[in-house]
Design a protein around this motif. Structure first.
Motif, PDB file in Angstrom:
ATOM      1  N   LEU B 170       4.959 -17.928  -8.759  1.00 47.75           N
ATOM      2  CA  LEU B 170       6.283 -17.731  -9.339  1.00 47.75           C
ATOM      3  C   LEU B 170       6.648 -16.252  -9.481  1.00 47.75           C
ATOM      4  CD1 LEU B 170       6.378 -20.567 -11.998  1.00 47.75           C
ATOM      5  CD2 LEU B 170       7.479 -20.486  -9.781  1.00 47.75           C
ATOM      6  N   ALA B 171       5.721 -15.373  -9.096  1.00 39.29           N
ATOM      7  CA  ALA B 171       6.009 -13.937  -9.211  1.00 39.29           C
ATOM      8  C   ALA B 171       7.300 -13.545  -8.486  1.00 39.29           C
ATOM      9  CB  ALA B 171       4.824 -13.125  -8.697  1.00 39.29           C
ATOM     10  N   PRO B 172       7.524 -14.006  -7.237  1.00 37.26           N
ATOM     11  CA  PRO B 172       8.779 -13.630  -6.565  1.00 37.26           C
ATOM     12  C   PRO B 172      10.022 -14.116  -7.316  1.00 37.26           C
ATOM     13  CG  PRO B 172       7.235 -14.536  -4.977  1.00 37.26           C
ATOM     14  CD  PRO B 172       6.643 -14.787  -6.325  1.00 37.26           C
ATOM     15  N   VAL B 173       9.925 -15.311  -7.908  1.00 34.97           N
ATOM     16  CA  VAL B 173      11.087 -15.838  -8.644  1.00 34.97           C
ATOM     17  C   VAL B 173      11.427 -14.911  -9.805  1.00 34.97           C
ATOM     18  CG1 VAL B 173      12.009 -17.844  -9.836  1.00 34.97           C
ATOM     19  CG2 VAL B 173      10.322 -18.153  -8.034  1.00 34.97           C
ATOM     20  N   LEU B 174      10.379 -14.465 -10.486  1.00 38.32           N
ATOM     21  CA  LEU B 174      10.594 -13.558 -11.613  1.00 38.32           C
ATOM     22  C   LEU B 174      11.200 -12.236 -11.146  1.00 38.32           C
ATOM     23  CD1 LEU B 174      10.020 -13.339 -14.692  1.00 38.32           C
ATOM     24  CD2 LEU B 174       8.008 -12.031 -14.063  1.00 38.32           C
ATOM     25  N   ILE B 175      10.696 -11.733 -10.031  1.00 33.31           N
ATOM     26  CA  ILE B 175      11.188 -10.452  -9.510  1.00 33.31           C
ATOM     27  C   ILE B 175      12.695 -10.522  -9.286  1.00 33.31           C
ATOM     28  CG2 ILE B 175      11.191  -8.957  -7.474  1.00 33.31           C
ATOM     29  CD1 ILE B 175       8.201  -9.478  -7.214  1.00 33.31           C
ATOM     30  N   PHE B 176      13.141 -11.574  -8.581  1.00 33.87           N
ATOM     31  CA  PHE B 176      14.562 -11.631  -8.241  1.00 33.87           C
ATOM     32  C   PHE B 176      15.416 -12.132  -9.399  1.00 33.87           C
ATOM     33  CE2 PHE B 176      12.496 -11.874  -4.033  1.00 33.87           C
ATOM     34  CZ  PHE B 176      12.972 -10.664  -3.571  1.00 33.87           C
ATOM     35  N   GLY B 177      14.856 -13.030 -10.210  1.00 35.61           N
ATOM     36  CA  GLY B 177      15.623 -13.530 -11.347  1.00 35.61           C
ATOM     37  C   GLY B 177      15.901 -12.447 -12.360  1.00 35.61           C
ATOM     38  N   ALA B 178      14.831 -11.809 -12.841  1.00 37.42           N
ATOM     39  CA  ALA B 178      15.016 -10.732 -13.814  1.00 37.42           C
ATOM     40  C   ALA B 178      15.757  -9.569 -13.165  1.00 37.42           C
ATOM     41  CB  ALA B 178      13.667 -10.280 -14.352  1.00 37.42           C
ATOM     42  N   GLY B 179      15.472  -9.345 -11.870  1.00 32.55           N
ATOM     43  CA  GLY B 179      16.151  -8.263 -11.152  1.00 32.55           C
ATOM     44  C   GLY B 179      17.657  -8.445 -11.144  1.00 32.55           C
ATOM     45  N   ALA B 180      18.118  -9.686 -10.957  1.00 35.33           N
ATOM     46  CA  ALA B 180      19.559  -9.956 -10.942  1.00 35.33           C
ATOM     47  C   ALA B 180      20.195  -9.568 -12.264  1.00 35.33           C
ATOM     48  CB  ALA B 180      19.797 -11.445 -10.660  1.00 35.33           C
ATOM     49  N   VAL B 181      19.526  -9.940 -13.375  1.00 36.26           N
ATOM     50  CA  VAL B 181      20.091  -9.635 -14.691  1.00 36.26           C
ATOM     51  C   VAL B 181      20.090  -8.126 -14.931  1.00 36.26           C
ATOM     52  CG1 VAL B 181      19.999 -10.202 -17.134  1.00 36.26           C
ATOM     53  CG2 VAL B 181      19.196 -11.853 -15.463  1.00 36.26           C
ATOM     54  N   VAL B 182      19.016  -7.451 -14.509  1.00 29.84           N
ATOM     55  CA  VAL B 182      18.950  -5.994 -14.673  1.00 29.84           C
ATOM     56  C   VAL B 182      20.098  -5.333 -13.929  1.00 29.84           C
ATOM     57  CG1 VAL B 182      17.618  -3.937 -14.081  1.00 29.84           C
ATOM     58  CG2 VAL B 182      16.461  -5.918 -15.060  1.00 29.84           C
TER      59      VAL B 182
END
Lengths: 54, 221, 255
Positions: B170-182
């Motif tokens: 799930l690391a990639p999901v976190l990268i792009f998910g949190a990245g979108a909000v940032v």
């Protein structure tokens, strides 16, 4: 010789790198040997039990 | 389509009867979010800076709490075997289980996220992207989690193993998910992140049911 | 002529696919794999630590390359072998593939761990920090987690080794599909979070004197992997087939 061991001042990093590398390989190697012994001993005692019960 | 819908319906009624699965992850999130200002100081700037990451990691952890339930109960009462034995494709049954799990646990996380955002001083412009990114991301948690659940369902204490298996995936999901909000908090467009996240959802939608089905079959051997 | 050749390959495939003949054939190789690996390591160590000149930028610290890079290469190479074996194990239920798959995991995890530790020991004098969240180190860390997950799955079902191996194989395949996604997303992520982007090799050109020991060590680790993996695979086959006659003959004739 001293100069070789000193590794241009990087002795700590170089020797601990090589050290940890070979320690890991030794653990793998000897761990495998003891595993082999245990498994072979188990099967041997199993064969013995089988022949005894016959 | 009928067995699919009835399976979803069955899971939903069972889930709604036992409400702890729904509200406990939310209480967990609320508790942990409270710890952040207490440990970090209540400065609005610091909290806003870490808010996207904290909310996303909390969503990840909160779904990990319930992921083992996807197949565990069905394994214990034997209904997993009936999924395998019927002529209905097992991968479709997996899909139904995942959908029901997401509706019961993922969707509440999406709806609850703004509350966490307020508590962490998330900039007001990011709420839309936060909810959208979670709406795309949390189903991926359920999908990938279904593989872990199918692998660990026959174990008594499979929770830790499930975490070890699922987290790296799930690391990639976190990268792009949190990245979108940032990105949106910085005032930039988050569409690139969201598109990549959607790509991952499509990929897990098409591949994961087969992996979970295979895991169920091996587990029942 | 050609037909005969393919037949020979097919028979070899079938032979390697059956546990007793795999056990027998791999037995011939074990000693040689280990000996070649030890010889190459001794040669590589002498060449790398004594003969190779110091790097003009990094001094003698660059010599860590001779354990770091082979370990990093092996961490990925072994995962690839393991992934292919896992696919074969799941689709064709081939027992030898299961053995190869599960036997690769521990040694692969060791090399991944070593790549991380030696990288950290190299990073401290070069970057001034033990750990940098750059793309390569982060991917390597996630790779270690995948290895741990595979071994943990195998360990969790220890009462049935075959089921455990097939479960672990499934984890390996899922990881294999995910690895490119993880790799590219981490790469992309680290390019956004502009940290210190110093590459380890820097601008220094690597000369033949410096490259030669690296190749020795790279082959030495490959041969050691061959030894360790085959030995573990043999033990797996022996353990899972301990009720069979061939296992009994192996045990009784060995001593």
């Amino acid at each position: 010789m001293n100069e070789f061991l000193n590794m241009g001042g990087y002795a700590v990093y170089v020797w601990s790198s090589f050290g940890v590398f070979f320690v890991a390989m030794f653990i793998d190697f000897f761990g495998l040997r003891s595993k082999e012994k245990i498994i072979k001993r188990n099967i041997k005692s199993m064969i013995k039990r089988k022949t005894n019960s016959k | 389509m009928k067995p699919f819908l009835s399976l979803v319906k069955r899971d939903l009624t069972l889930g709604l009867r036992k409400k702890s699965q729904i509200y406990q992850p939310l209480v967990f999130q609320l508790l942990v979010v409270t710890m952040f200002p207490l440990g970090l100081g209540s400065g609005a700037k610091t909290l806003a800076l870490i808010a996207p990451a904290v909310i996303w990691i909390l969503a990840l952890l909160a779904s990990l709490l319930t992921l083992d339930q996807i197949f565990k109960n069905d394994y214990d009462d034997g209904s997993v075997e009936s999924y395998v034995l019927t002529s209905y494709p097992l991968s479709m049954a997996v899909m139904a289980k995942v959908l029901a799990h997401w509706l019961l646990t993922g969707l509440p996380l999406v709806l609850f996220a703004p509350v966490l955002g307020v508590l962490l001083h998330l900039p007001s412009s990011s709420y839309g992207v936060l909810m959208l990114s979670l709406l795309i991301g949390t189903p991926i948690f359920s999908f990938i989690g279904s593989i872990g659940s199918a692998l660990t369902m026959s174990l008594k204490h499979g929770g830790l193993l499930l975490t070890v298996l699922v987290m790296p995936l799930l690391a990639p999901v976190l990268i792009f998910g949190a990245g979108a909000v940032v990105e949106s908090a910085l005032g930039n467009s988050a569409s690139q992140h969201l598109l990549l996240l959607s790509g991952m959802l499509v990929l897990s939608f098409t591949l994961v049911p087969f992996a979970s089905a295979a895991a169920i079959k091996i587990n029942l051997e | 002529m050609k037909k005969q050749r393919t037949n020979a390959i097919v028979t070899l495939y079938h032979k390697l696919g059956s546990p007793p003949s795999f056990y027998r054939i791999s037995g011939y190789f074990l000693k040689w794999l280990l000996l070649i690996s030890i010889a190459l390591t001794c040669w590589g160590l002498y060449d790398g630590l004594v003969l190779a000149p110091a790097d003009y930028q990094q001094g003698d610290s660059f010599r860590i390359i001779y354990v770091h890079v082979p370990a990093a290469w092996m961490s990925m190479f072994i995962y690839a072998v393991m992934g292919i074996a896992a696919i074969i194990a799941i689709i064709w239920r081939m027992k030898v593939a299961e053995a190869v798959m599960i036997a690769s995991a521990p040694i692969g995890a060791w090399f991944t761990f070593l790549a991380l530790v030696t990288g950290s020991l190299w990073g401290k004098p070069m970057w001034g920090t033990w750990w940098e969240w750059d793309a390569r180190m982060t991917s390597e860390l996630i790779l270690l987690f995948l290895y741990i997950g595979i071994m943990a799955t195998y360990g969790a079902f220890s009462e049935d080794a075959r089921k455990a191996a097939r479960m672990a194989a499934l984890v390996a395949v899922v990881g294999l599909v995910n690895l490119p996604i993880i790799h590219f997303s981490v790469k992309w992520w680290s390019s956004i979070h502009q940290g210190t982007t110093v590459s380890l090799t820097g601008e220094s050109h690597i000369t033949w004197e410096m490259l030669r020991p690296l190749l020795y060590m790279a082959f030495a680790t490959k041969f050691y992997y061959g030894y360790s993996m085959l030995k573990r695979a043999r033990l797996y086959l022996l353990e899972t087939e301990s009720q069979k006659k061939w296992a009994h003959t192996v045990i009784t004739e060995n001593k």
